[in-house]
Design an enzyme around this catalytic site. Structure first.
Site, PDB file in Angstrom:
ATOM      1  N   GLN A  16      90.824  53.212  28.011  1.00  0.00           N
ATOM      2  CA  GLN A  16      90.335  51.877  27.680  1.00  0.00           C
ATOM      3  C   GLN A  16      89.740  51.725  26.287  1.00  0.00           C
ATOM      4  OE1 GLN A  16      87.087  48.543  29.265  1.00  0.00           O
ATOM      5  NE2 GLN A  16      87.613  50.246  30.585  1.00  0.00           N
ATOM      6  N   GLU A 138      82.820  55.130  31.039  1.00  0.00           N
ATOM      7  CA  GLU A 138      82.122  53.856  30.883  1.00  0.00           C
ATOM      8  C   GLU A 138      80.678  53.892  31.377  1.00  0.00           C
ATOM      9  OE1 GLU A 138      80.878  50.249  30.147  1.00  0.00           O
ATOM     10  OE2 GLU A 138      82.929  50.740  29.591  1.00  0.00           O
ATOM     11  N   ASP A 167      83.248  51.264  27.011  1.00  0.00           N
ATOM     12  CA  ASP A 167      84.625  51.445  26.569  1.00  0.00           C
ATOM     13  C   ASP A 167      85.072  50.334  25.622  1.00  0.00           C
ATOM     14  OD1 ASP A 167      85.652  53.859  27.638  1.00  0.00           O
ATOM     15  OD2 ASP A 167      85.680  52.996  29.624  1.00  0.00           O
ATOM     16  N   GLY A 246      65.469  36.468  25.288  1.00  0.00           N
ATOM     17  CA  GLY A 246      65.106  35.860  24.010  1.00  0.00           C
ATOM     18  C   GLY A 246      63.682  35.346  23.939  1.00  0.00           C
ATOM     19  N   GLY A 247      62.869  35.622  24.962  1.00  0.00           N
ATOM     20  CA  GLY A 247      61.483  35.167  24.921  1.00  0.00           C
ATOM     21  C   GLY A 247      61.253  33.846  25.628  1.00  0.00           C
TER      22      GLY A 247
END
Length: 423
Positions: A16, A138, A167, A246-247
């Site tokens: 992959q 993976e 991958d 993101g807060g």
């Protein structure tokens, strides 16, 4: 003209991570020559087979727009052919186990002797160090790269994600490295080595958690749910469930039909800028001015209550109705889409994000198209090659073999069984 037209890629990748990289380059117009073991090919051709006698979806969805040549690189004539391919190509991409190319007799120094302009691009599990020789897949990459330890709920075990960030994520990183090296070669005239370690690629995609590790040294992570719940933090970035990274507080909430539909959910963010609109939508207008609710800091210890009330509202709407109501108000929401819903989304086909591909052995199948769109270089997704389908074509068109020379190579067993009429 395709963006990478004229660039020849010698594709020694399998499974992959590498095929993701070379498929992307092929979509952009590079001539990708996939080198496969005679009679065997890429291991994924026969992994998770759903149509007997046909290449698996695992293989077909990672090897579009390529040409396949069967080549035994241990055969002396095979080594001759490989040397000629190195002479003719611009980039060699490989994701062998460490040292495999050296054992074949094609060290970086030898490759440079054959073609000083050659770019050698490699994917490995780990970079140099004590784990350099370890085999990586993976989920191992997700664990070693910091993703698993920060995924899941606080009271549960680490979890891997369904996104193949180890991958395919590393393959995307390597593709950028290759294009950068090609650009540099235009100025320097020389090739160079490009490498991408799967651990490094995962860590790059998990950088916000490394950000939080450093913030944690200065005090609690106030946007994490556990802060509002009064649960102490440990020494390492914790698992944060479905909190927004993101807060801005965010959660996955139930929608109408959740009892029978495992994907009847929406992601809902209580962004500070639209707090008053959120209050109006869910029927709590007094929260806009109530003491303890007016600022994001005030609301930190009440997030469970707030999201429980929002969920009471979302459970009366489908996930698409939530979208229709909230989007015009700039309230950030998003439906949890199943793979079935995605596969049936006509809008994704219109943009080429999803494509339907015809295959001579398995019929039509759905695949992901090129995720990057160039205005002057549209991508046409071409089916994956059958094993050795282009062996004779590559020998003749790329290497210039013809007549007796072509028959000599074919007869040596270096390139598998190919039936070509002598000129």
């Amino acid at each position: 003209m395709k963006a990478l037209e004229g660039v020849k890629i010698l594709d020694f990748t399998h499974v992959q991570s590498g095929p993701t990289c070379t498929q992307l380059l092929a979509w952009f117009g590079a001539d990708v020559l996939k080198v496969e073991r005679p009679g065997v090919g890429d291991a994924t051709r026969k992994q998770l087979v759903d149509v007997p006698g046909a290449d698996s979806l695992y293989f077909t969805m990672l090897n579009h727009n390529k040409r396949s040549i069967e080549l035994n690189s241990k055969n002396e004539v095979g080594k001759e052919v490989l040397t000629r391919l190195i002479e003719e190509c611009d980039v060699m991409v490989e994701n062998f186990a460490p040292g495999a190319l050296d054992r074949m007799g094609f060290t970086w120094e030898r490759i440079q002797e054959i073609n000083p302009r050659m770019i050698l691009a490699s994917i490995k599990g780990f970079g140099p160090g004590k784990y350099a020789d370890c085999k990586v897949y993976e989920n191992v990459a997700q664990c070693a790269g910091g993703s698993a330890s920060t995924t899941g709920f606080l009271d549960g075990p680490p979890l891997v994600t369904g996104a193949q960030i180890g991958d395919s994520g590393t393959g995307l990183h390597l593709a950028l490295g290759i294009v950068t090296a090609l650009f540099h070669r235009e100025k320097s005239g020389r090739g160079q080595k490009v490498s991408a370690a799967m651990q490094d690629g995962v860590l790059n995609l998990t950088r916000v958690k490394l950000r939080d590790q450093q913030r944690l040294e200065k005090g609690p992570l106030t946007e994490y749910s556990q802060f509002g719940e009064g649960i102490p933090f440990g020494e390492a970035t914790p698992r944060a469930g479905n909190d927004s990274g993101g807060g801005q507080p965010g959660r996955i909430l139930k929608c109408k039909g959740w009892e029978t539909d495992p994907n009847a959910y929406t992601y809902f963010i209580t962004q500070a800028a639209v707090w008053e609109k959120v209050c109006d939508v869910i029927g709590e207008p007094d929260w806009k001015t109530r003491e303890g609710y007016t600022t994001p800091k005030d609301r930190l210890d009440k997030l469970n209550e707030i999201f429980a009330r929002i969920e009471e509202w979302t459970m009366t709407k489908t996930k698409f109705e939530v979208m229709d109501i909230c989007n015009p108000l700039d309230i950030p929401v998003g439906p949890i889409l199943s793979m079935k819903e995605i596969a049936e989304d006509e809008g994704l086909y219109a943009t080429g994000t999803l494509v339907k591909v015809a295959h001579p052995e398995r019929g039509e199948y759905i695949s992901v198209g090129c995720p990057i769109k160039l205005s002057d270089s549209p991508v046409e997704v071409v089916r994956s090659p059958l094993l050795g389908e282009h062996t004779a074509e590559i020998l003749a068109d790329v290497l210039g073999y013809s007549g007796a020379e072509l028959n000599r190579v074919i007869g040596s067993g270096a390139v598998g069984e190919v039936k070509v009429a002598a000129e």
